[in-house]
Design a protein around this motif. Sequence first.
Motif, PDB file in Angstrom:
ATOM      1  N   GLY A 155       2.884   6.446   1.069  1.00  0.00           N
ATOM      2  CA  GLY A 155       2.662   5.022   0.860  1.00  0.00           C
ATOM      3  C   GLY A 155       3.959   4.230   0.821  1.00  0.00           C
ATOM      4  N   LYS A 156       5.029   4.869   1.219  1.00  0.00           N
ATOM      5  CA  LYS A 156       6.331   4.202   1.324  1.00  0.00           C
ATOM      6  C   LYS A 156       6.752   3.493   0.037  1.00  0.00           C
ATOM      7  CE  LYS A 156       5.936   3.601   6.290  1.00  0.00           C
ATOM      8  NZ  LYS A 156       5.928   2.724   7.431  1.00  0.00           N
TER       9      LYS A 156
ATOM     10  N   PRO B 262      -0.456   0.869  -0.457  1.00  0.00           N
ATOM     11  CA  PRO B 262      -0.481   1.997   0.482  1.00  0.00           C
ATOM     12  C   PRO B 262      -0.483   3.359  -0.224  1.00  0.00           C
ATOM     13  CG  PRO B 262       1.152   0.382   1.168  1.00  0.00           C
ATOM     14  CD  PRO B 262       0.682  -0.042  -0.181  1.00  0.00           C
ATOM     15  N   THR B 263       0.175   3.438  -1.391  1.00  0.00           N
ATOM     16  CA  THR B 263       0.166   4.705  -2.122  1.00  0.00           C
ATOM     17  C   THR B 263      -1.248   5.069  -2.554  1.00  0.00           C
ATOM     18  OG1 THR B 263       2.431   4.445  -2.894  1.00  0.00           O
ATOM     19  CG2 THR B 263       1.002   5.852  -4.206  1.00  0.00           C
ATOM     20  N   VAL B 264      -1.957   4.083  -3.088  1.00  0.00           N
ATOM     21  CA  VAL B 264      -3.345   4.343  -3.471  1.00  0.00           C
ATOM     22  C   VAL B 264      -4.155   4.717  -2.235  1.00  0.00           C
ATOM     23  CG1 VAL B 264      -5.443   3.290  -4.380  1.00  0.00           C
ATOM     24  CG2 VAL B 264      -3.268   2.895  -5.508  1.00  0.00           C
TER      25      VAL B 264
ATOM     26  N   ALA C  89       3.937  13.370  -2.692  1.00  0.00           N
ATOM     27  CA  ALA C  89       3.798  13.215  -1.248  1.00  0.00           C
ATOM     28  C   ALA C  89       3.052  11.920  -0.926  1.00  0.00           C
ATOM     29  CB  ALA C  89       3.060  14.415  -0.660  1.00  0.00           C
ATOM     30  N   ALA C  90       1.998  11.638  -1.690  1.00  0.00           N
ATOM     31  CA  ALA C  90       1.221  10.424  -1.432  1.00  0.00           C
ATOM     32  C   ALA C  90       2.069   9.175  -1.648  1.00  0.00           C
ATOM     33  CB  ALA C  90      -0.012  10.395  -2.332  1.00  0.00           C
ATOM     34  N   MET C  91       2.919   9.233  -2.664  1.00  0.00           N
ATOM     35  CA  MET C  91       3.773   8.077  -2.948  1.00  0.00           C
ATOM     36  C   MET C  91       4.730   7.803  -1.779  1.00  0.00           C
ATOM     37  SD  MET C  91       6.794   7.937  -5.716  1.00  0.00           S
ATOM     38  CE  MET C  91       7.715   9.049  -4.683  1.00  0.00           C
ATOM     39  N   ILE C  92       5.280   8.879  -1.223  1.00  0.00           N
ATOM     40  CA  ILE C  92       6.195   8.685  -0.089  1.00  0.00           C
ATOM     41  C   ILE C  92       5.404   8.251   1.138  1.00  0.00           C
ATOM     42  CG2 ILE C  92       7.922   9.805   1.353  1.00  0.00           C
ATOM     43  CD1 ILE C  92       8.415  11.739  -0.969  1.00  0.00           C
TER      44      ILE C  92
END
Lengths: 391, 303, 367
Positions: free
Chosen positions: B235-236, B241-243, B230-233
């Motif tokens: 962060g697009k 942004p993922t971090v 979910a975090a990866m998405i």
Amino acid sequence: MSGDLKATSPIRLLEQLISGEQPYSEQGRGRRLGASVISFLGVLVAALVLATPIVYLAGSNPIEAYGALLRGSLGGQQPIAESLISMTPLLFAGLAVAVAFQAGLFNIGAEGQLVMGGLVAGWIAAEVDVPAPLHLVTAILAGFVGGALWAWIPAVLKAWRGVHEVITTIMMNFVAFSISQYLVKPGGALVSTTQPQATERVASAAELPRIWDPTRLHAGIILALAVAVAMWFFLYRTPVGFRFRMVGSNPVAAEFNGIATKRVIVQSLMLSGGLAGLAGAVEVLGVHRRYFDSFSPGYGFDSIAVALLGALNPLGVAAAAAFFGMLRAGSIRLQSEAGLTRDMVTVISGLVVACVAAQPLVHRWRARRAADRNGPATADPAPEEEGLASV
Amino acid sequence: MDLNWVLAGISLSVPLILAALGGLISERAGVINIALEGMMLFGAFVGVAVSWWASSPWLGVLAALVVGATVGLVHAWFSITVRANQVVSATAINLVATGLTAALIPTIWGVSGTSPSVPAFGSMEIPILRDIPGMEQVFTTLDGFDYVALLAAPVLWVVLYRTAFGLGLRSCGESPAAAASVGIDVIKVRYQAVVLSGVFAALGGAYLSIGELDRFQRNMTNGRGFLALAAMIFGKWKPIPTVGACLLFGLADAYQLRAQARGLDVPTELLQALPYLIGLAALATVVGRASAPAGIGKTYVKG
Amino acid sequence: MNKRFRSTAAVLAVTALALAACGGDDDDTAEPADTQAAEEPADPPADEPAGTTAEEPAGEPADGDYLWVMVTDQAGLGDQGFNDLAWAGLEQAAAEVGGEPQVIESNEQAQYVPNLQQAVDSGASLIVGVGFLIADAVSEAAQANPDAAFLLIDAVAADADGNPLPNVRSVTFKEHEGAYLAGVMAGLTTESNLIGFVGGIEIPPVVRFLSGFQQGLASVNPDATVESAYVGSFDDPAKTKQLTAAYFDDGADIVFEVGGAGGQGAYQEAAERGSGLVIGTDTCKNQLAPDNYLTSATKDVAGAVFTTAESVAEGSFEGGVANLGLEGGFVGVCEDTFGDLSQEIQDAVNEARDAIASGEVTVDPGT
């Protein structure tokens, strides 16, 4: 020629066969049905063969173990009933995931929708005064609505804000778990006076009746199978279903053809959520007879495998759910009679899914053999499957 | 706002960061990876098992990396060579990981559920930085994994956007056919990406078991692999942004634990849901539209 | 070629996993540890004389053909709580009364009834259902099998009208009484007067632990306060550790964990800091952090299971409801470390124990 080759993929084959997308002669139809059944059984046999050394190394006699599995799932009235009971929530939730996939959406939130559906159904069935003949129907419908509404937020965010449904449905899962915990904790609004972490027992008029004495098999299985058939009809025989699949297979072309993709996104995800909600409702009203905070061991997640093993076709999903139901029911005897731990049962399910994943290998091999027989010059068959929803 | 909260937030974020970056590498190359959870579990388990056997957390973490690569290789083989449905392959890995790691606890240690305590990493003191006024706590509390995780994002950014390898990897995810037409070996690049993805996720798992704790517990990842996804998405599919998304989850989680501990008069369940509610709110308002790499999930056949 | 190499590598990897399963398994059959647990004996149970998996008991009866079966809740063995303790009770029964212990771990709540039925069908002498979530299922199975003997831990089994069932012994515990004594210890030990309570999920037994603890604490140290917080699950040691850290950061010097298997994170945090004390639950847990351990609020599930098994062997089993507390020592504090405490604390605890026993003090369960 190449059409023939493509048709060797069971996923495609089953789909074409059952959807009737392409006309087949009666003879060809029979042959293809045979092929897909053989392919399905092949997966199961391959998985058991693959599991054999692991079962052996885990200290159990594989023949004894598979005997126990078979006795525990099919060996008599009680085992068959238990298999059908285990199959029911997986079928509903598998249909939920499959419908979303068909419309190009990956609903990883079936678990949360299922929790909300069960919670709402359990609440209506236990706490709300509804005239007796309508109580059961109201509770089941409420479960559907609960699940559908829980999917509404991700649906709207996806359609109008372009927010990826995987992330929203994952987070809605966590929120659903918290809400459930909150409502049935000590002093919570819905908690039973006698049973912690659960609601009161449902009114007897709202129980799904048992249908096969003396077992505890409940009418949920009939409902599930009926819904599976209905979903098949809906997807392959109605204009709305066609639009779902159109958006799923090629959203750009769908838009170009005047399909309101946003509406389809909302409709399909809410239908998916509603089906997941039914899984919860039926489990609560049929098996537990009250909502338990922990009633689902992850049916919503397992249903992803069920949907994919069933090639996203409602009837295939029913077959897949039946298989996983048998595995779950049989696992009880695997523990007590064959001495395998419950974790080994999970490993075996994983191997089954791995064999499903490996299917294209076999089909390519068969295609190549057929090509060798029929003459050279046949290229590798086209990829069996387009990308599902993007993650 | 206090330093302890931030440090706790980092600690809760690190496994997410490592797994999410792993997922990002794989998906930018065009292979869906919802096997992060299983890869983390394998990493966590093997890290503990080898650390116990060899009495060395270093060997443990090394073994975790090797196993992560191996599981990545399995997923790559299914996804790329077999051309299996990538979600099915990942589901198989998750199931086998959950079952096998739990089943092996009693076979190895003779107890159920939790391994015994094994040698693990402690926090790391950094000699010179430690002496900077006000920073003592930071540079004595964080451990090696924290630094690896925090540094991984910029490094990955450079690799993805400033190297030929990164360009090739991204093009395999966007349009494998175009990548192949300029001479990129799509299959090789995707293999590399998925294997690397397994390494990252397994490191995230090992962080939990021998970085943060010193034992393996059945299903100890508790859904973090999915949260990382979910975090990866969120962060697009971009490293920084993922971090950021992982840190948001971690800090919000650390905040809610602290708010509870200080007796904030709000239902605990509401607080526990806080990270996800914040995430949803952010997605609905400021974050918005995200699209996956165009070629993701699609099998590639060498033409 | 290259591709083939990769396929081979992948196959090798899978094989390696399988081999790993193999390597470990030999150990398993070779050296059964006392918490032997999930792995059942590898050989078919029928030709196994009782007691080979456990330590060889002295003077084992030859007629020990009892079958002691427990059905766990979803937490399963290794929960560091009632499942593990019930199993210990069955192992003790097998060792001292004879017979063989067996466990069926439930993977899902819907399997409680068939798991219990399986236990009945396998001819169990006593069937132990563990945890309040299994209560409905035990009631159902017990009514369907009136000749089988059941023991239900942490809940009361009743028929539809709320009457206790004749073939079920329902055992609940007064966790609050043991926790009261732990509270007395904490009150006399704390210097910061701030104590943290780390729960898994807010459920009745956890609430009883907290309630008793607060009362015990207040009885000796009215200035001390307890803050309570919940992790949200019983199996997340990393989060439990962070919650414990939050308390210590805020100046607490004692943390009371009722966190199930995840509770181990609390000991780890205290041990890493080298400061602060942890109070555990259910059993003595001093081995988890010997230097940072105060005591545990204990709950002798094993004893309750064992005595019930004994009653089955003696033919004196009867159904009914038992609410076990300090009387008979079914709850209390960790005895192993009790002697290490200062005389003042020991005296205070003994005094509180007497006061509860005499009825001078009643501890409110809080639920």
